[in-house]
Write a protein that holds these residues in place. Structure first.
Motif, PDB file in Angstrom:
ATOM      1  N   ILE A 126      -9.132  13.368   2.374  1.00 61.17           N
ATOM      2  CA  ILE A 126      -7.981  12.474   2.432  1.00 61.17           C
ATOM      3  C   ILE A 126      -7.421  12.526   3.848  1.00 61.17           C
ATOM      4  N   LEU A 144       0.804  -1.223   0.000  1.00 62.52           N
ATOM      5  CA  LEU A 144       0.000   0.000   0.000  1.00 62.52           C
ATOM      6  C   LEU A 144       0.839   1.276   0.000  1.00 62.52           C
ATOM      7  N   ASN A 145       2.154   1.144   0.189  1.00 59.57           N
ATOM      8  CA  ASN A 145       2.992   2.346   0.283  1.00 59.57           C
ATOM      9  C   ASN A 145       2.908   3.242  -0.952  1.00 59.57           C
ATOM     10  N   PRO A 146       2.897   2.697  -2.184  1.00 50.30           N
ATOM     11  CA  PRO A 146       2.734   3.580  -3.351  1.00 50.30           C
ATOM     12  C   PRO A 146       1.408   4.344  -3.339  1.00 50.30           C
ATOM     13  N   VAL A 147       0.349   3.700  -2.838  1.00 56.61           N
ATOM     14  CA  VAL A 147      -0.953   4.379  -2.727  1.00 56.61           C
ATOM     15  C   VAL A 147      -0.855   5.521  -1.715  1.00 56.61           C
ATOM     16  N   PHE A 148      -0.190   5.240  -0.597  1.00 55.19           N
ATOM     17  CA  PHE A 148       0.003   6.267   0.436  1.00 55.19           C
ATOM     18  C   PHE A 148       0.750   7.471  -0.135  1.00 55.19           C
ATOM     19  N   LYS A 149       1.825   7.221  -0.888  1.00 53.30           N
ATOM     20  CA  LYS A 149       2.599   8.321  -1.463  1.00 53.30           C
ATOM     21  C   LYS A 149       1.763   9.129  -2.451  1.00 53.30           C
ATOM     22  N   ALA A 150       0.924   8.437  -3.241  1.00 46.97           N
ATOM     23  CA  ALA A 150       0.068   9.133  -4.201  1.00 46.97           C
ATOM     24  C   ALA A 150      -0.969   9.987  -3.475  1.00 46.97           C
ATOM     25  N   MET A 151      -1.552   9.446  -2.391  1.00 44.97           N
ATOM     26  CA  MET A 151      -2.526  10.218  -1.617  1.00 44.97           C
ATOM     27  C   MET A 151      -1.874  11.451  -0.993  1.00 44.97           C
ATOM     28  N   LYS A 152      -0.631  11.309  -0.514  1.00 49.67           N
ATOM     29  CA  LYS A 152       0.080  12.433   0.100  1.00 49.67           C
ATOM     30  C   LYS A 152       0.364  13.512  -0.937  1.00 49.67           C
TER      31      LYS A 152
END
Length: 240
Positions: free
Chosen positions: A103, A42-50
């Motif tokens: 978000i 999920l880390n790539p999703v987290f970075k995109a959300m940030k």
């Protein structure tokens, strides 16, 4: 396993015990490994959300103390000063995008909410207007290096006076009489289902005069030394 741990608050060892009661055996270390796999995925999703959150026009910000057992002190530079830091906090940020999407981002690390906000804003479009950040008045929530518009929490400000009712009854009554209009008027806006712009205009017309009266009263009391700035009442008046 990750939902049980981070949503239901069930520790790894407790999940191991429950598995044992059900006739299976999944070690706490295995539960940890699986949660780590979920986090990595999920880390790539987290970075995109940030990255998306970084360009939001409005934020809500707060933090609370936490613990990381093996975390060692680190050197951090902020505001031109380098310090050894040890305090661990979970910082929460709610970003409201231009499309009114919400978000929610969390981080547990050595550092306060203001530093977490600075990290989120580091990818912000340089041409974007300064964001509005709502938080309490603690210095830990201050953002350094990025222009922002501060909106301090009235609930915290009101509470600072209300807690002193036994010591300064007359002053507290005056402050709470001014504060009440913010809640009365906001309830009216909700009952009338006003839009954000309509709500803002209504508060500017009906709440702002009372908030200015409170601010002017606080400044007068502090400037002529009627109230000692470092006293409990002085700190309540200095909230803004």
């Amino acid at each position: 396993m990750a939902i049980y741990k981070y949503f239901a608050g069930s520790p790894f060892y407790r999940q191991e015990s429950v598995m044992g009661l059900l006739g299976g055996h999944v070690a706490a270390s295995t539960v940890f490994d699986q949660c780590e796999n979920v986090a990595n995925a999920l880390n790539p999703v987290f970075k995109a959300m940030k990255a998306v959150a970084g360009n939001a026009p409005q934020f809500y910000l707060d933090d609370t103390s936490n613990r990381i057992l093996e975390q060692k002190p680190v050197k951090k530079t902020r505001g031109g000063k380098e310090k050894i830091r040890t305090g661990i906090y979970t910082s929460a940020c709610l970003a409201i995008t231009n499309e009114q999407r919400r978000i929610v981002l969390f981080q547990t690390n050595i550092g306060h909410a203001g530093e977490w906000m600075e990290e989120i804003l580091s990818t912000r479009d340089p041409g974007a207007d300064p964001p509005l950040i709502m938080s309490d008045a603690l210095s830990a929530n201050q953002v350094i290096g990025t222009p922002v518009l501060k909106s301090l929490c009235n609930s915290h400000g009101r509470r600072g006076f209300a807690e002193l009712a036994d010591q300064h009854l007359d002053e507290v009554i005056f402050a709470l009489e001014q504060y009440q209009y913010a809640w009365i008027n906001d309830n009216h806006c909700s009952d009338q289902e006003m839009s954000n712009d309509e709500r803002l205009a209504y508060h500017q017309e009906h709440s702002e005069p009372h908030m200015k009266a409170l601010l002017n009263w606080c400044e007068d009391q502090l400037s002529d030394n009627t109230v000692e700035p470092n006293s409990n009442l002085g700190r309540a008046m200095n909230y803004y």
